[in-house]
Write a protein that holds these residues in place. Structure first.
Motif, PDB file in Angstrom:
ATOM      1  N   ASP A 284      -8.664  63.771 -20.075  1.00 57.74           N
ATOM      2  CA  ASP A 284      -7.203  63.857 -19.976  1.00 57.74           C
ATOM      3  C   ASP A 284      -6.538  63.462 -21.285  1.00 57.74           C
ATOM      4  O   ASP A 284      -5.563  64.093 -21.730  1.00 57.74           O
ATOM      5  CB  ASP A 284      -6.697  62.953 -18.846  1.00 57.74           C
ATOM      6  N   ALA A 285      -7.059  62.413 -21.902  1.00 57.99           N
ATOM      7  CA  ALA A 285      -6.489  61.952 -23.174  1.00 57.99           C
ATOM      8  C   ALA A 285      -6.679  63.006 -24.259  1.00 57.99           C
ATOM      9  O   ALA A 285      -5.770  63.242 -25.081  1.00 57.99           O
ATOM     10  CB  ALA A 285      -7.136  60.631 -23.589  1.00 57.99           C
ATOM     11  N   THR A 312      -1.573  60.905 -42.405  1.00 63.81           N
ATOM     12  CA  THR A 312      -1.727  59.586 -41.797  1.00 63.81           C
ATOM     13  C   THR A 312      -0.610  59.326 -40.777  1.00 63.81           C
ATOM     14  O   THR A 312      -0.811  58.574 -39.823  1.00 63.81           O
ATOM     15  CB  THR A 312      -1.707  58.491 -42.870  1.00 63.81           C
ATOM     16  N   ALA A 313       0.531  59.956 -40.972  1.00 65.70           N
ATOM     17  CA  ALA A 313       1.634  59.793 -40.017  1.00 65.70           C
ATOM     18  C   ALA A 313       1.245  60.330 -38.643  1.00 65.70           C
ATOM     19  O   ALA A 313       1.633  59.771 -37.609  1.00 65.70           O
ATOM     20  CB  ALA A 313       2.886  60.497 -40.527  1.00 65.70           C
ATOM     21  N   ALA A 314       0.474  61.418 -38.621  1.00 69.11           N
ATOM     22  CA  ALA A 314       0.043  61.992 -37.352  1.00 69.11           C
ATOM     23  C   ALA A 314      -0.842  61.019 -36.577  1.00 69.11           C
ATOM     24  O   ALA A 314      -0.783  60.957 -35.345  1.00 69.11           O
ATOM     25  CB  ALA A 314      -0.695  63.302 -37.595  1.00 69.11           C
ATOM     26  N   ASN A 315      -1.651  60.229 -37.298  1.00 72.14           N
ATOM     27  CA  ASN A 315      -2.510  59.253 -36.628  1.00 72.14           C
ATOM     28  C   ASN A 315      -1.689  58.251 -35.831  1.00 72.14           C
ATOM     29  O   ASN A 315      -2.013  57.927 -34.687  1.00 72.14           O
ATOM     30  CB  ASN A 315      -3.372  58.513 -37.653  1.00 72.14           C
ATOM     31  N   LEU A 316      -0.636  57.742 -36.457  1.00 75.54           N
ATOM     32  CA  LEU A 316       0.221  56.765 -35.789  1.00 75.54           C
ATOM     33  C   LEU A 316       0.893  57.390 -34.568  1.00 75.54           C
ATOM     34  O   LEU A 316       0.951  56.772 -33.493  1.00 75.54           O
ATOM     35  CB  LEU A 316       1.272  56.234 -36.760  1.00 75.54           C
ATOM     36  N   GLU A 317       1.377  58.611 -34.708  1.00 76.10           N
ATOM     37  CA  GLU A 317       2.035  59.275 -33.576  1.00 76.10           C
ATOM     38  C   GLU A 317       1.060  59.472 -32.416  1.00 76.10           C
ATOM     39  O   GLU A 317       1.431  59.331 -31.245  1.00 76.10           O
ATOM     40  CB  GLU A 317       2.616  60.611 -34.020  1.00 76.10           C
ATOM     41  N   ILE A 318      -0.184  59.801 -32.733  1.00 76.34           N
ATOM     42  CA  ILE A 318      -1.180  60.026 -31.675  1.00 76.34           C
ATOM     43  C   ILE A 318      -1.503  58.724 -30.945  1.00 76.34           C
ATOM     44  O   ILE A 318      -1.569  58.682 -29.710  1.00 76.34           O
ATOM     45  CB  ILE A 318      -2.455  60.648 -32.276  1.00 76.34           C
ATOM     46  N   VAL A 319      -1.704  57.649 -31.682  1.00 81.40           N
ATOM     47  CA  VAL A 319      -1.991  56.354 -31.053  1.00 81.40           C
ATOM     48  C   VAL A 319      -0.829  55.919 -30.175  1.00 81.40           C
ATOM     49  O   VAL A 319      -1.023  55.446 -29.045  1.00 81.40           O
ATOM     50  CB  VAL A 319      -2.304  55.291 -32.125  1.00 81.40           C
ATOM     51  N   GLU A 320       0.381  56.082 -30.657  1.00 89.76           N
ATOM     52  CA  GLU A 320       1.565  55.699 -29.868  1.00 89.76           C
ATOM     53  C   GLU A 320       1.701  56.595 -28.635  1.00 89.76           C
ATOM     54  O   GLU A 320       2.097  56.122 -27.562  1.00 89.76           O
ATOM     55  CB  GLU A 320       2.808  55.772 -30.739  1.00 89.76           C
ATOM     56  N   LEU A 321       1.369  57.885 -28.778  1.00 86.06           N
ATOM     57  CA  LEU A 321       1.422  58.802 -27.638  1.00 86.06           C
ATOM     58  C   LEU A 321       0.419  58.391 -26.568  1.00 86.06           C
ATOM     59  O   LEU A 321       0.745  58.353 -25.369  1.00 86.06           O
ATOM     60  CB  LEU A 321       1.125  60.227 -28.113  1.00 86.06           C
ATOM     61  N   LEU A 322      -0.791  58.073 -26.977  1.00 90.96           N
ATOM     62  CA  LEU A 322      -1.816  57.659 -26.014  1.00 90.96           C
ATOM     63  C   LEU A 322      -1.393  56.393 -25.278  1.00 90.96           C
ATOM     64  O   LEU A 322      -1.564  56.288 -24.056  1.00 90.96           O
ATOM     65  CB  LEU A 322      -3.149  57.429 -26.731  1.00 90.96           C
ATOM     66  N   GLU A 323      -0.818  55.430 -25.999  1.00 93.52           N
ATOM     67  CA  GLU A 323      -0.356  54.194 -25.358  1.00 93.52           C
ATOM     68  C   GLU A 323       0.761  54.484 -24.366  1.00 93.52           C
ATOM     69  O   GLU A 323       0.779  53.941 -23.255  1.00 93.52           O
ATOM     70  CB  GLU A 323       0.104  53.200 -26.418  1.00 93.52           C
ATOM     71  N   VAL A 330      -8.389  54.253 -24.613  1.00 94.37           N
ATOM     72  CA  VAL A 330      -9.346  55.258 -25.070  1.00 94.37           C
ATOM     73  C   VAL A 330      -9.643  55.040 -26.546  1.00 94.37           C
ATOM     74  O   VAL A 330      -8.734  54.925 -27.366  1.00 94.37           O
ATOM     75  CB  VAL A 330      -8.788  56.684 -24.849  1.00 94.37           C
ATOM     76  N   ARG A 331     -10.933  54.972 -26.884  1.00 92.85           N
ATOM     77  CA  ARG A 331     -11.323  54.772 -28.273  1.00 92.85           C
ATOM     78  C   ARG A 331     -11.250  56.097 -29.031  1.00 92.85           C
ATOM     79  O   ARG A 331     -11.682  57.137 -28.531  1.00 92.85           O
ATOM     80  CB  ARG A 331     -12.732  54.180 -28.359  1.00 92.85           C
ATOM     81  N   VAL A 332     -10.697  56.032 -30.248  1.00 89.63           N
ATOM     82  CA  VAL A 332     -10.471  57.234 -31.050  1.00 89.63           C
ATOM     83  C   VAL A 332     -11.016  57.022 -32.453  1.00 89.63           C
ATOM     84  O   VAL A 332     -10.848  55.951 -33.040  1.00 89.63           O
ATOM     85  CB  VAL A 332      -8.966  57.583 -31.144  1.00 89.63           C
ATOM     86  N   LYS A 333     -11.655  58.050 -32.986  1.00 89.39           N
ATOM     87  CA  LYS A 333     -12.029  58.068 -34.397  1.00 89.39           C
ATOM     88  C   LYS A 333     -11.222  59.156 -35.084  1.00 89.39           C
ATOM     89  O   LYS A 333     -11.271  60.321 -34.694  1.00 89.39           O
ATOM     90  CB  LYS A 333     -13.520  58.341 -34.572  1.00 89.39           C
TER      91      LYS A 333
END
Length: 430
Positions: A284-285, A312-323, A330-333
């Motif tokens: 789902d994630a 690198t901005a996309a990384n922050l948006e993705i982590v915030e979206l998942l939260e 969910v662990r992400v690389k």
């Protein structure tokens, strides 16, 4: 460079045999030499058999004055069940101390090897690979090697098989070789685990393994199949495509054609992911990240999601979206390849997911190092930072000094978290 790091000092005491050398498990140098000579004689006797090409002995002293030995036996491609029984009877009849373990290497004419390791001197394993040799011989030109391990104990017999194929190896090729191999086995209750390129089947009844390989062959003929993984909870399927609707089509086909088979998921990807099938939360994630448009690719693995991005901005948006959507655990690389900076890899520790502060820290580091123009890649974890210069300046003293200065400045600025280790070109900065 070591910052905010607690140094743990541990002391170890090595237990060794002491005088007198009559204590259990201890031998004098003379006794060790005698033991080695006994194993060599054992090996030489096995080599006299007409179907044995060669033998070799390896020894190890796990503790001082204690000898363990293994005898590897290379078998000619004419070896069959009768020959293996003769080898077994001879090995059992020889009085040798210490009793060595035995490794059997069946040598195909093509150069491929079928290997059975960890046998006792007088093994009780049935050595079913004698029965599959004819089936494998048919495919020996495409086989690079087969690892075969049978174990027999009070709970029954288990068989682990790992099939290696010559390049290019495909799931379709794996199904042909694996299907013939499994068909040659007698279903005597042995639990079978199988690995081959694109196929991973956990320990279970032979009929399950046979069914999964047949299903994989069917799918490979109809879809761009990349991988199938089968566990107790069901079958996980990965297709090498991102064509809209194809996973749903494959899922519907499986449900209609194999109604008794539990399908955990059918996903699309252009690259393989780690190990066994992901859980529903991971799937789902991954779908959430794909649908967001923030990632170039997102692939679901059993233990973590692999995501590629361009900024690198996309990384922050993705982590915030998942939260925000309840997938913060969910662990992400992340693998980020910006247009004007070094390649960045971000990964959390083994137990905890990435937090926004981690991706922010990594972005600050990349921004500080990008102006140098010499940094090839940055690898970031919350406790360990590794930086590598480009190949053409990797050993250039001036470039190393400039990168070290910039790296020290950003780490010591307080703008990023503390690291246990900071490395530049695999050298720890003190």
């Amino acid at each position: 460079m070591k910052l905010s790091r607690t140094t743990l000092v541990a002391s170890a005491v090595l237990g060794a045999c002491v005088i007198p050398l009559v204590l259990s498990g201890c031998s004098s140098p003379e006794q060790l030499q005698a033991q080695r000579e006994a194993v060599d004689r054992f090996s030489a006797q096995l080599e006299e058999l007409p179907f044995v090409r060669d033998t070799s002995v390896t020894t190890n002293r796990s503790v001082p004055w204690s000898l363990t030995a293994n005898v590897a036996v290379d078998l000619e491609p004419v070896t069959d069940r009768a020959a293996l029984d003769e080898l077994h009877d001879l090995a059992c009849s020889i009085d040798v101390s210490p009793s060595p373990s035995v490794t059997l290497n069946y040598l195909f004419a093509s150069g491929a090897t079928l290997t059975q390791e960890r046998l006792g001197q007088c093994w009780t394993e049935p050595l079913a690979f004698a029965e599959v040799i004819p089936a494998l011989t048919v495919h020996e030109s495409v086989i690079s090697g087969v690892e075969w391990e049978e174990r027999a104990d009070e709970d029954g017999t288990t068989l682990d098989v790992v099939v290696g194929l010559n390049e290019p190896s495909t799931v379709a090729s794996s199904t042909v070789v694996s299907g013939d191999l499994l068909s040659a086995l007698v279903d005597d209750g042995t639990l079978v685990a199988l690995q081959a390129p694109g196929i991973e089947i956990s320990n279970g009844p032979l009929v399950d393994a046979t069914t999964v390989v047949a299903v994989a062959a069917d799918l490979a003929a109809k879809y761009p199949l990349l991988r199938v993984t089968f566990e107790e909870k069901g079958l996980f399927v990965e297709l090498a495509t991102d064509v809209a609707g194809i996973t749903e089509e494959a899922q519907a086909y499986l449900a209609a054609t194999y109604p008794a088979l539990t399908i955990t998921a059918v996903v699309d990807s252009t690259d393989a992911v780690d190990g066994s099938s992901p859980g529903q939360d991971m799937l789902d994630a991954t779908d959430l990240v794909r649908e967001s448009g923030l990632a170039q690719t997102a692939r679901a693995g059993q233990n973590q999601m692999s995501v590629t991005t361009a900024t690198t901005a996309a990384n922050l948006e993705i982590v915030e979206l998942l939260e925000s959507e309840g997938h913060g655990d969910v662990r992400v690389k992340f693998t980020t390849t910006p247009a004007d900076g070094p390649k960045l890899s971000i990964e959390s520790g083994s137990q905890s997911p990435l937090a926004p502060i981690h991706v922010t820290d990594a972005a600050v580091i990349v921004k500080a190092l990008a102006p140098l123009g010499t940094v090839d890649s940055v690898q970031y974890t919350p406790s360990h930072l590794k930086v590598y210069l480009a190949d053409d300046v990797y050993d250039d003293k001036a470039s190393i000094e400039k990168a070290e200065k910039a790296l020290r400045a950003v780490v010591e600025s307080g703008k990023v978290g503390a690291f246990s280790f900071v490395e530049l070109n695999n050298r720890n900065l003190e």
